[in-house]
Design a protein around this motif. Structure first.
Motif, mmCIF file in Angstrom:
data_model
loop_
_atom_site.group_PDB
_atom_site.id
_atom_site.type_symbol
_atom_site.label_atom_id
_atom_site.label_comp_id
_atom_site.label_asym_id
_atom_site.label_seq_id
_atom_site.Cartn_x
_atom_site.Cartn_y
_atom_site.Cartn_z
ATOM 1 N N LEU A 252 0.818 -1.213 0.000
ATOM 2 C CA LEU A 252 0.000 0.000 0.000
ATOM 3 C C LEU A 252 0.853 1.264 0.000
ATOM 4 C CD1 LEU A 252 -2.777 1.376 0.240
ATOM 5 C CD2 LEU A 252 -2.541 1.199 2.734
ATOM 6 N N LEU A 253 1.797 1.361 0.933
ATOM 7 C CA LEU A 253 2.597 2.577 1.064
ATOM 8 C C LEU A 253 3.532 2.770 -0.136
ATOM 9 C CD1 LEU A 253 3.492 2.573 4.872
ATOM 10 C CD2 LEU A 253 1.702 3.852 3.680
ATOM 11 N N SER A 254 4.145 1.684 -0.588
ATOM 12 C CA SER A 254 5.061 1.809 -1.726
ATOM 13 C C SER A 254 4.313 2.209 -2.989
ATOM 14 C CB SER A 254 5.816 0.494 -1.959
ATOM 15 O OG SER A 254 4.922 -0.565 -2.303
ATOM 16 N N ILE A 256 1.445 3.938 -3.125
ATOM 17 C CA ILE A 256 1.002 5.330 -2.989
ATOM 18 C C ILE A 256 2.141 6.277 -3.352
ATOM 19 C CG2 ILE A 256 0.342 7.126 -1.327
ATOM 20 C CD1 ILE A 256 -1.331 5.025 0.118
ATOM 21 N N CYS A 257 3.328 6.005 -2.826
ATOM 22 C CA CYS A 257 4.478 6.877 -3.094
ATOM 23 C C CYS A 257 4.885 6.842 -4.561
ATOM 24 C CB CYS A 257 5.656 6.458 -2.212
ATOM 25 S SG CYS A 257 5.405 6.760 -0.444
ATOM 26 N N SER A 258 4.973 5.652 -5.131
ATOM 27 C CA SER A 258 5.414 5.543 -6.530
ATOM 28 C C SER A 258 4.359 6.094 -7.493
ATOM 29 C CB SER A 258 5.736 4.082 -6.877
ATOM 30 O OG SER A 258 4.583 3.262 -6.767
ATOM 31 N N SER A 259 3.078 5.912 -7.177
ATOM 32 C CA SER A 259 2.019 6.443 -8.038
ATOM 33 C C SER A 259 2.007 7.967 -8.015
ATOM 34 C CB SER A 259 0.653 5.908 -7.592
ATOM 35 O OG SER A 259 0.585 4.506 -7.721
ATOM 36 N N THR A 260 2.191 8.540 -6.839
ATOM 37 C CA THR A 260 2.246 9.999 -6.733
ATOM 38 C C THR A 260 3.433 10.550 -7.508
ATOM 39 O OG1 THR A 260 1.215 9.908 -4.530
ATOM 40 C CG2 THR A 260 2.376 11.943 -5.127
ATOM 41 N N LEU A 283 -6.327 13.215 -12.577
ATOM 42 C CA LEU A 283 -5.969 12.762 -11.239
ATOM 43 C C LEU A 283 -6.952 11.706 -10.755
ATOM 44 C CD1 LEU A 283 -3.948 13.330 -8.920
ATOM 45 C CD2 LEU A 283 -5.640 14.907 -7.977
ATOM 46 N N THR A 284 -8.233 11.951 -10.984
ATOM 47 C CA THR A 284 -9.254 10.984 -10.576
ATOM 48 C C THR A 284 -9.087 9.669 -11.319
ATOM 49 O OG1 THR A 284 -10.819 12.774 -10.110
ATOM 50 C CG2 THR A 284 -11.730 10.562 -10.416
ATOM 51 N N LYS A 285 -8.898 9.754 -12.628
ATOM 52 C CA LYS A 285 -8.716 8.540 -13.432
ATOM 53 C C LYS A 285 -7.470 7.767 -12.993
ATOM 54 C CE LYS A 285 -10.919 10.189 -17.694
ATOM 55 N NZ LYS A 285 -10.680 10.516 -19.124
ATOM 56 N N TYR A 286 -6.393 8.533 -12.774
ATOM 57 C CA TYR A 286 -5.130 7.875 -12.465
ATOM 58 C C TYR A 286 -5.207 7.101 -11.159
ATOM 59 C CZ TYR A 286 -0.174 7.117 -11.610
ATOM 60 O OH TYR A 286 1.033 6.534 -11.354
ATOM 61 N N PHE A 287 -5.724 7.735 -10.097
ATOM 62 C CA PHE A 287 -5.711 7.069 -8.801
ATOM 63 C C PHE A 287 -6.835 6.044 -8.659
ATOM 64 C CE2 PHE A 287 -2.823 10.524 -7.754
ATOM 65 C CZ PHE A 287 -1.843 9.812 -7.070
ATOM 66 N N THR A 288 -7.885 6.154 -9.464
ATOM 67 C CA THR A 288 -8.862 5.068 -9.515
ATOM 68 C C THR A 288 -8.207 3.816 -10.097
ATOM 69 O OG1 THR A 288 -10.715 6.605 -9.801
ATOM 70 C CG2 THR A 288 -11.057 4.319 -10.486
ATOM 71 N N LEU A 289 -7.464 4.017 -11.167
ATOM 72 C CA LEU A 289 -6.726 2.905 -11.758
ATOM 73 C C LEU A 289 -5.660 2.391 -10.801
ATOM 74 C CD1 LEU A 289 -6.016 1.103 -14.179
ATOM 75 C CD2 LEU A 289 -4.541 2.949 -15.006
ATOM 76 N N ALA A 290 -4.998 3.313 -10.079
ATOM 77 C CA ALA A 290 -3.937 2.917 -9.150
ATOM 78 C C ALA A 290 -4.473 2.008 -8.050
ATOM 79 C CB ALA A 290 -3.286 4.157 -8.541
ATOM 80 N N ILE A 291 -5.680 2.283 -7.578
ATOM 81 C CA ILE A 291 -6.283 1.448 -6.536
ATOM 82 C C ILE A 291 -6.549 0.043 -7.067
ATOM 83 C CG2 ILE A 291 -8.339 1.116 -5.116
ATOM 84 C CD1 ILE A 291 -8.500 4.158 -4.862
ATOM 85 N N ILE A 292 -7.071 -0.027 -8.298
ATOM 86 C CA ILE A 292 -7.345 -1.334 -8.898
ATOM 87 C C ILE A 292 -6.047 -2.126 -9.077
ATOM 88 C CG2 ILE A 292 -8.193 -2.487 -10.978
ATOM 89 C CD1 ILE A 292 -10.131 -0.135 -11.352
ATOM 90 N N VAL A 293 -5.017 -1.447 -9.576
ATOM 91 C CA VAL A 293 -3.730 -2.108 -9.785
ATOM 92 C C VAL A 293 -3.117 -2.517 -8.451
ATOM 93 C CG1 VAL A 293 -1.372 -1.798 -10.638
ATOM 94 C CG2 VAL A 293 -3.301 -0.953 -11.984
ATOM 95 N N LEU A 294 -3.287 -1.668 -7.430
ATOM 96 C CA LEU A 294 -2.746 -1.981 -6.107
ATOM 97 C C LEU A 294 -3.347 -3.267 -5.562
ATOM 98 C CD1 LEU A 294 -2.144 0.471 -3.190
ATOM 99 C CD2 LEU A 294 -3.453 -1.602 -2.777
ATOM 100 N N LEU A 295 -4.679 -3.393 -5.648
ATOM 101 C CA LEU A 295 -5.337 -4.595 -5.144
ATOM 102 C C LEU A 295 -4.910 -5.825 -5.931
ATOM 103 C CD1 LEU A 295 -8.928 -3.161 -4.555
ATOM 104 C CD2 LEU A 295 -7.171 -3.638 -2.846
ATOM 105 N N LEU A 296 -4.802 -5.664 -7.242
ATOM 106 C CA LEU A 296 -4.349 -6.772 -8.076
ATOM 107 C C LEU A 296 -2.899 -7.121 -7.753
ATOM 108 C CD1 LEU A 296 -4.967 -8.680 -10.434
ATOM 109 C CD2 LEU A 296 -4.217 -6.891 -11.992
#
Length: 336
Positions: A252-254, A256-260, A283-296
């Motif tokens: 999660l933390l890694s 968040i930092c790398s996506s930002t 920004l909305t599109k990017y972090f919505t995708l980031a959450i999906i990728v994070l869970l995967l």
């Protein structure tokens, strides 16, 4: 409709192009003298006498700078028709220039490219350069364009604000257009035109080394930002996992930092835009995708590391390899 022609040290071919355009249509022609100097002023005076509007740069600013001077001028005078950009060296037939404008009249048209087919006797430098750029651009953005380097381009008037904000002063300006267009909601269409090279294109002011670097730089920056964010994510994952012993927190933390980091790099250095409305949307599109990728990412990494007992480094490498294509395709398709 206005035809915008950036020109640096032109010859009689520019005059011939203008005369033939005026024979075809009573069109407005705007020529930007990009610091050609006194030796070429007689040509620009003839153009003014024939009814063209001519703007002058005191020094050479580059093709991108000349185009933006023209776009700012058209914006200031309230241009409402289509804008067609053409080169001054005779490589674009007047008939093809007019065809671009006709295509722009179709509903939903935005950026219209007059694409050369590169058939017949084409200089090797031109054929090879366009092929390479086309491949790199397609791999980087996921968009297939036959001719990424064409100077014959058409735009509706409502795109003038956008055109004035694209970064770049030389040939990279036209590449930046293509890199940003889809992300900013503008469709790219192509119309095949005749391929004309006069005297092996020796009149071109394209500098093979310096201008090639400037053209490829936006693409390289786009790729480099993704690579660096991946390295950052990898390092942070190992460190956080080492100190906390918790795989989910480390992922999660890694992430968040790398996506930002990745988002900031793309916004500031790759696409160089600061429009608030565009920022909120991407920004909305990017972090919505980031959450999906994070869970995967966590799910696959958990399977490799916790269930199969793989070392974390190996598990991380396999995880990234497993989801790389999905993540890359989604980012270039829906975010950038």
């Amino acid at each position: 409709m206005t035809i915008l022609i950036p020109s640096y040290e032109p010859d009689e071919r520019l005059l011939l192009l203008v005369y033939r355009l005026k024979e075809l249509s009573d069109v407005d022609i705007l020529v930007v003298d990009d610091g050609s100097g006194e030796l070429y002023q007689h040509i620009f005076k003839v153009l003014e006498t024939s009814g063209c509007t001519v703007l002058h740069h005191d020094t050479n600013r580059g093709k991108g700078g000349a185009l933006k001077t023209g776009f700012h001028y058209l914006k200031d005078i309230g241009e409402q028709g289509n804008i067609i950009c053409a080169d001054s060296d005779g490589q674009h037939l007047p008939e093809d220039i007019m065809r671009i404008s006709q295509e722009l009249d179709e509903p939903g048209r935005h950026l219209m490219l007059g694409s050369r087919q590169f058939s017949g006797k084409v200089p090797f430098r031109s054929r090879f350069g366009n092929t390479l750029t086309r491949m790199v651009y397609s791999f980087t953005t996921g968009i297939k364009i036959h001719d990424t380097q064409t100077g014959l381009r058409g735009f509706p008037a409502h795109m003038l604000d956008w055109l004035c904000q694209i970064p770049g002063e030389r040939f990279e300006y036209e590449m930046n257009m293509l890199l940003r267009a889809q992300k900013d909601g503008y469709a790219i269409d192509e119309l095949f035109i005749n391929t004309i090279y006069l005297e092996h294109n020796k009149s071109s002011h394209f500098r093979p080394l310096m201008d090639s670097i400037s053209v490829y730089l936006p693409i390289l920056l786009f790729s480099a930002s993704s690579f660096l964010s991946g390295i950052l994510d990898f390092i942070l994952l190992l460190q956080i996992q080492y100190f906390t012993g918790n795989l989910f927190i480390a992922v999660l933390l890694s992430r968040i930092c790398s996506s930002t980091f990745n988002f900031t790099m793309n916004r500031r250095y790759v696409f160089a835009t600061s429009q608030d409305s565009t920022l909120r949307t991407s920004l909305t599109k990017y972090f919505t995708l980031a959450i999906i990728v994070l869970l995967l990412n966590y799910g696959v990494l958990f399977m490799y590391h916790e269930q199969l007992g793989m070392p974390l480094i190996l598990a991380k490498l396999l995880t990234e390899a497993s989801i790389f294509l999905i993540s890359y395709w989604a980012q270039r398709r829906y975010v950038y």
